[in-house]
Design an enzyme around this catalytic site. Structure first.
Site, short mmCIF file in Angstrom:
data_model
loop_
_atom_site.label_atom_id
_atom_site.label_comp_id
_atom_site.label_asym_id
_atom_site.label_seq_id
_atom_site.Cartn_x
_atom_site.Cartn_y
_atom_site.Cartn_z
N LYS A 171 0.79 -1.23 0.00
CA LYS A 171 0.00 0.00 0.00
C LYS A 171 0.83 1.29 0.00
CE LYS A 171 -3.37 -1.15 -0.68
NZ LYS A 171 -3.64 -1.85 -1.98
N SER A 172 2.02 1.18 -0.57
CA SER A 172 2.91 2.36 -0.62
C SER A 172 3.04 2.94 -2.02
CB SER A 172 4.32 1.97 -0.18
OG SER A 172 4.30 1.47 1.10
N GLY A 173 2.32 2.38 -2.98
CA GLY A 173 2.46 2.86 -4.35
C GLY A 173 3.07 1.83 -5.29
N THR A 174 2.90 0.56 -4.93
CA THR A 174 3.45 -0.54 -5.73
C THR A 174 2.90 -0.53 -7.15
OG1 THR A 174 3.12 -1.76 -3.66
CG2 THR A 174 3.92 -3.02 -5.56
N THR A 175 1.60 -0.41 -7.27
CA THR A 175 0.95 -0.48 -8.58
C THR A 175 1.45 0.65 -9.47
OG1 THR A 175 -0.99 -1.20 -7.30
CG2 THR A 175 -1.34 -0.74 -9.63
N HIS B 165 7.53 -7.54 -2.09
CA HIS B 165 7.39 -6.88 -0.78
C HIS B 165 8.46 -7.40 0.19
CE1 HIS B 165 3.69 -5.00 -1.92
NE2 HIS B 165 2.92 -6.06 -1.82
N SER C 188 -4.54 2.98 4.22
CA SER C 188 -4.73 2.30 2.95
C SER C 188 -4.73 0.77 3.15
CB SER C 188 -3.63 2.72 1.98
OG SER C 188 -3.82 2.15 0.72
P1 A3P Z 1 -5.10 4.86 -1.13
O1 A3P Z 1 -5.65 3.64 -0.49
O2 A3P Z 1 -4.61 5.87 -0.15
O3 A3P Z 1 -6.01 5.46 -2.13
P2 A3P Z 1 -0.27 -0.29 -3.65
O4 A3P Z 1 -0.25 -0.09 -5.13
O5 A3P Z 1 1.07 -0.42 -3.05
O6 A3P Z 1 -1.22 -1.35 -3.27
O7 A3P Z 1 -0.81 1.08 -3.03
C1 A3P Z 1 -2.15 1.43 -3.13
C2 A3P Z 1 -2.29 2.91 -2.93
O8 A3P Z 1 -1.74 3.59 -4.08
C3 A3P Z 1 -3.75 3.30 -2.83
O9 A3P Z 1 -3.79 4.43 -1.95
C4 A3P Z 1 -4.06 3.66 -4.27
O10 A3P Z 1 -5.19 4.48 -4.43
C5 A3P Z 1 -2.78 4.35 -4.69
N1 A3P Z 1 -2.56 4.31 -6.15
C6 A3P Z 1 -2.93 3.34 -7.01
N2 A3P Z 1 -2.58 3.67 -8.27
C7 A3P Z 1 -1.94 4.86 -8.20
C8 A3P Z 1 -1.36 5.72 -9.19
N3 A3P Z 1 -1.38 5.40 -10.48
N4 A3P Z 1 -0.81 6.87 -8.75
C9 A3P Z 1 -0.80 7.20 -7.44
N5 A3P Z 1 -1.35 6.43 -6.47
C10 A3P Z 1 -1.93 5.28 -6.84
#
Ligand code: A3P
Length: 341
Positions: free
Chosen positions: A81-85, A147, A177
């Site tokens: 949940k740190s911006g992996t995607t 991770h 998140s």
């Molecule tokens: P929130 O739950 O605060 O909205 P991960 O990808 O590590 O699972 O992290 C998920 C978090 O990144 C979620 O935060 C999600 O909304 C955000 N996120 C997903 N896609 C993103 C993107 N393209 N740019 C910035 N943040 C993104």
């Protein structure tokens, strides 16, 4: 996806320790490990200094034993949940510009595939099955996500010339998140995890791949020692100035933008292709499933900085600030976004 795996061992979202998929070695090992209540599984176990689920232990062992790195590999690492995607999308788009020019606005793979399908996790995909993957046909450059904390990475990842990129997000938003996400994907057989209880577990370090401070510091310290090997990014800084971060990331990965590309606006176009707003609206991300059969839509929530203020009480915020002060003190790692407006 060019990884050959047995379909029968697909991970399920059942979550509870459905241990018929575990090897005897792993079952025995688990019996000897400290355990705590899990977030989306009944238990998590302290393995090699970090907390994880049984199936993850098995994948990590397989990865550690079998992965052979290539110098051209790219490994993207995060705590969940740190911006992996986002990082996966950005790195894939940067490193594949020759095959998939950003100007091909209608046919780029990121428009029809979730980043987790283009950049697989070692632990949830590549080494998730008991059968070893055939990585010989994996598209070049090979980009993987993980991770797994730095010390537990397969040795060849650390000793080869391959690049590691870590993205870190302020723990306040990361906690919120995680809590929201894990309650959405947890199996129905487990009760909803209340905010206060999850927060306690987070502050005590007992969450997937945690303690989070060890996870961050492992990569942070390595990025200070070997800046050519490990790039350390912060989610909030990337959001504040994506263009300059993309240029630095592209140089680090060995795929710098040319002067012409910069003039043509390729960096801005790439940022837009991978933006939250764009990705959230794609059909594949609204209705598809990627990691462990979880729905992609849950990966795109708000992407706001400071959303934690809507969830954490002032005493909770104070508690987490103290944890950060204590655990990160002297490291040089700090976070800006942790303020109540
Ligand atoms: P929130 O739950 O605060 O909205 P991960 O990808 O590590 O699972 O992290 C998920 C978090 O990144 C979620 O935060 C999600 O909304 C955000 N996120 C997903 N896609 C993103 C993107 N393209 N740019 C910035 N943040 C993104």
């Amino acid at each position: 996806m060019a990884i050959t795996q047995s379909p029968k061992k697909q991970s399920t979202a059942e979550g509870a320790e459905d241990d018929q998929d575990l090897s005897n070695e792993c079952k025995e090992l688990i019996l000897s490990l400290p355990k705590e209540k899990g977030w989306r599984t009944r238990h998590i176990y302290l393995f090699q200094g970090f907390w994880c689920q049984p199936k993850e232990i098995q994948s990590v062992l397989s990865f550690q034993r079998h992965f052979q790195a290539q110098d051209s590999d790219i490994v993207l690492s995060t705590i969940p949940k740190s911006g992996t995607t986002w990082l996966k999308a950005l790195a894939f788009a940067i490193a594949n510009r020759d095959k998939h020019p950003i100007s091909q606005k209608k046919s780029h793979p990121l428009l029809t595939s979730n980043p987790h399908d283009l950049v697989p996790f070692f632990e949830y995909k590549v080494y998730a099955s008991n059968d070893l993957p055939d990585l010989s046909k994996f598209p070049q450059p090979r980009i993987f996500g993980t991770h797994i904390p730095f010390p537990a990475l397969a040795e060849p990842v650390k000793s080869s010339q391959c690049k590691i990129v870590y993205i870190c997000r302020n723990p306040f938003d990361t906690f919120v998140s995680s809590w929201i996400y894990l309650n959405k994907v947890k199996p129905d057989s487990l009760p909803v995890l209340q905010l206060e209880e999850a927060f306690e577990m987070y502050c005590n370090g007992a969450m997937g791949y945690g303690p989070f401070w060890n996870h961050m510091l492992g990569y942070w310290n390595e990025s200070l020692k070997r800046p050519d090997k490990v790039m350390f990014l912060k989610y909030e800084e990337m959001k504040a100035d994506i263009v300059s971060h993309l240029k630095k990331l592209a140089i680090f990965l060995g795929y710098p933008f040319s002067v012409q590309e910069e003039k043509d606006g390729v960096v801005e176009d790439l940022a837009e292709l991978c933006s939250f707003e764009k990705m959230k609206e794609l059909e594949v991300n609204k209705s598809g499933k990627s990691i462990m059969n979880f729905e992609n839509k849950n990966l795109f929530r708000k992407a706001e900085i400071g959303d934690w203020v809507n969830y954490l009480s002032p005493p909770m915020a104070e508690r987490l600030s103290k944890v950060l002060e204590e655990k990160l003190s002297g490291s040089g790692l700090t976070f800006k976004a942790a303020k109540r407006a």
